[in-house]
Write an enzyme that holds these catalytic residues in place. Sequence first.
Site, PDB file in Angstrom:
ATOM      1  N   TYR A 144      -5.943  -2.000 -15.115  1.00  0.00           N
ATOM      2  CA  TYR A 144      -6.061  -0.799 -14.286  1.00  0.00           C
ATOM      3  C   TYR A 144      -5.076  -0.934 -13.131  1.00  0.00           C
ATOM      4  O   TYR A 144      -5.013  -1.987 -12.494  1.00  0.00           O
ATOM      5  CB  TYR A 144      -7.486  -0.674 -13.738  1.00  0.00           C
ATOM      6  CG  TYR A 144      -7.708   0.507 -12.825  1.00  0.00           C
ATOM      7  CD1 TYR A 144      -7.937   0.325 -11.460  1.00  0.00           C
ATOM      8  CD2 TYR A 144      -7.701   1.815 -13.311  1.00  0.00           C
ATOM      9  CE1 TYR A 144      -8.143   1.406 -10.614  1.00  0.00           C
ATOM     10  CE2 TYR A 144      -7.921   2.903 -12.475  1.00  0.00           C
ATOM     11  CZ  TYR A 144      -8.134   2.686 -11.119  1.00  0.00           C
ATOM     12  OH  TYR A 144      -8.343   3.758 -10.276  1.00  0.00           O
ATOM     13  N   ASP A 239       1.281  -6.367 -10.716  1.00  0.00           N
ATOM     14  CA  ASP A 239       0.302  -5.644  -9.901  1.00  0.00           C
ATOM     15  C   ASP A 239      -0.643  -6.689  -9.315  1.00  0.00           C
ATOM     16  O   ASP A 239      -1.579  -7.145  -9.980  1.00  0.00           O
ATOM     17  CB  ASP A 239      -0.459  -4.625 -10.767  1.00  0.00           C
ATOM     18  CG  ASP A 239      -1.524  -3.904  -9.971  1.00  0.00           C
ATOM     19  OD1 ASP A 239      -2.036  -2.867 -10.452  1.00  0.00           O
ATOM     20  OD2 ASP A 239      -1.856  -4.371  -8.863  1.00  0.00           O
ATOM     21  N   LYS A 267      -5.721  -4.091  -1.011  1.00  0.00           N
ATOM     22  CA  LYS A 267      -6.962  -4.837  -0.736  1.00  0.00           C
ATOM     23  C   LYS A 267      -6.807  -5.841   0.417  1.00  0.00           C
ATOM     24  O   LYS A 267      -6.772  -5.464   1.581  1.00  0.00           O
ATOM     25  CB  LYS A 267      -7.459  -5.480  -2.030  1.00  0.00           C
ATOM     26  CG  LYS A 267      -7.833  -4.423  -3.100  1.00  0.00           C
ATOM     27  CD  LYS A 267      -8.399  -5.053  -4.350  1.00  0.00           C
ATOM     28  CE  LYS A 267      -8.431  -4.077  -5.498  1.00  0.00           C
ATOM     29  NZ  LYS A 267      -9.640  -3.231  -5.523  1.00  0.00           N
TER      30      LYS A 267
HETATM   31  P1  KE4 Z   1      -6.647   1.529  -4.975  1.00  0.00           P
HETATM   32  O1  KE4 Z   1      -5.876   2.817  -5.160  1.00  0.00           O
HETATM   33  O2  KE4 Z   1      -8.092   1.637  -5.422  1.00  0.00           O
HETATM   34  O3  KE4 Z   1      -6.492   0.937  -3.570  1.00  0.00           O
HETATM   35  O4  KE4 Z   1      -5.953   0.413  -5.928  1.00  0.00           O
HETATM   36  C1  KE4 Z   1      -5.806   0.688  -7.296  1.00  0.00           C
HETATM   37  C2  KE4 Z   1      -5.712  -0.626  -8.029  1.00  0.00           C
HETATM   38  C3  KE4 Z   1      -4.461  -1.055  -8.454  1.00  0.00           C
HETATM   39  N1  KE4 Z   1      -4.321  -2.229  -9.114  1.00  0.00           N
HETATM   40  C4  KE4 Z   1      -5.395  -3.015  -9.364  1.00  0.00           C
HETATM   41  C5  KE4 Z   1      -5.187  -4.306 -10.099  1.00  0.00           C
HETATM   42  C6  KE4 Z   1      -6.692  -2.622  -8.942  1.00  0.00           C
HETATM   43  O5  KE4 Z   1      -7.748  -3.421  -9.212  1.00  0.00           O
HETATM   44  C7  KE4 Z   1      -6.856  -1.416  -8.261  1.00  0.00           C
HETATM   45  C8  KE4 Z   1      -8.221  -0.921  -7.806  1.00  0.00           C
HETATM   46  N2  KE4 Z   1      -9.334  -1.731  -8.169  1.00  0.00           N
HETATM   47  C9  KE4 Z   1     -10.597  -1.033  -8.321  1.00  0.00           C
HETATM   48  C10 KE4 Z   1     -11.643  -2.049  -8.762  1.00  0.00           C
HETATM   49  N3  KE4 Z   1     -11.409  -2.584 -10.038  1.00  0.00           N
HETATM   50  C11 KE4 Z   1     -10.990  -0.362  -7.050  1.00  0.00           C
HETATM   51  C12 KE4 Z   1     -12.435   0.066  -6.991  1.00  0.00           C
HETATM   52  C13 KE4 Z   1     -12.580   1.563  -7.222  1.00  0.00           C
HETATM   53  O6  KE4 Z   1     -11.846   2.140  -8.052  1.00  0.00           O
HETATM   54  O7  KE4 Z   1     -13.458   2.116  -6.551  1.00  0.00           O
END
Ligand code: KE4
Length: 435
Positions: A144, A239, A267
């Site tokens: 993801y 990523d 994060k």
């Molecule tokens: P954000 O747009 O949520 O800040 O980041 C996206 C993203 C990009 N790359 C990786 C490897 C990620 O894990 C994420 C976001 N992680 C999720 C949890 N697996 C965020 C939690 C959510 O979607 O509420």
Amino acid sequence: METRISRDLFERALEVIPGGVNSPVRAFRAVGMTPPFIKRAKGACVYDVDGNKYIDYICSWGPMILGHAREEIIEEITIAAQEGTSFGAPTEREVVLAEMICEAVPSVEKVRMVSSGTEAVMSAIRLARGFTGRDKILKFEGCYHGHSDGLLVKAGSGALTFGEPDSSGVPKDYAKNTLTATYNKIDQVEGIFKACGEEIAAVIIEPVVGNMGVVPPQEGFLKGLRELTAQYGALLIFDEVITGFRLGYSGAQGYFNITPDLSVFGKIIGGGMPVGAYGGSKRIMDLISPVGPVYQAGTLSGNPVAMAAGIATLRVLKNNPKIYDSLNAKAKQLENAFIEAAGEYDIPLVVNCVGSLLNPFFTNKKVVDFESASSSDAVVFNQYFKYMLEDGIYLAPSRYEAMFVSEAHSEEDIGETIKAIKSNLKRIKAKMKGS
Ligand code: KE4
């Protein structure tokens, strides 16, 4: 466990927010429950509006590596906020955080701040396409990378949880530029490159996956990707939104000693405030506007209050490198507890653990990709989740996420968690026998 206030709040939320949440996985739909509404957090614990206390292994999905409401971070946020919350102008704090990231991650000579991981990935992909003049990107099933259109193809995390591997609203025409391969299958990637390598702008990967549960790269996989992308003139994008400053101060690229062309962060670098970033060599990054032709912009990019939180977080990690050993040791204790309990109660369970990221899969298959990750038993996972929550252990409400350990998790917290793991696997076994 009292949950009335959370339930009332959720009813209200459902009237004015889709699904009652601002991010799907928080709705606890996969586990068929009403989510606790969190009132406050401190250290390793979160406290819900009904007064229930939980030991937290979501840690805001990764950012809270030092625990919640850490003094140094709150102090810096407060100072910054009192000076004004946003100017839309360059500030010293943006330079400081950019210098810290460039110093920590050798492959990053320049970095651009944005406000989320999604925004950072989306921008890195555009930059790779601008740099190579090519349209196609290759991602891996179960990974993801945020919710930008081109990446919601066989995505992980929430998209998997809802069984919506491809999101509606993404034009077919758009998705056709996103190729997918199986994680850890370098021969598949080689075949794709042989077929259309000259059209591929970039390969994007989670160097350790945190979005189909935790799945590490097998020996030689990342190195193979590095060689193939170099051979065909495609960029390799790590990523590191989860792994950045988590697997060590230089992230996964330092942990595995592989140098990507572009890196994406989020994060931890925001210390709990909205920050994403992408970076790489000057040669590539200077294609970004206003220097070069690849446009990217953002009202709150480099927000001074968010920068203050990120600087304070990275400063603690940089000045106390032993934190990583302690984080990893705690994760190891939890991994061993899962293995011992699964053995004692004869429950099909494998654990993947890398650094301070771990996840139990209720399966007897070795979990190396999405297919094996999805062989884990969702019903058993949901039972385990519910039992652990009842025991005050706050886990991700999905089998496709990770457990995040923080510096604030004390030996007592870890001991309490281990006790809950053992007693609840025993309960699951009894339930299996009963059924
Ligand atoms: P954000 O747009 O949520 O800040 O980041 C996206 C993203 C990009 N790359 C990786 C490897 C990620 O894990 C994420 C976001 N992680 C999720 C949890 N697996 C965020 C939690 C959510 O979607 O509420």
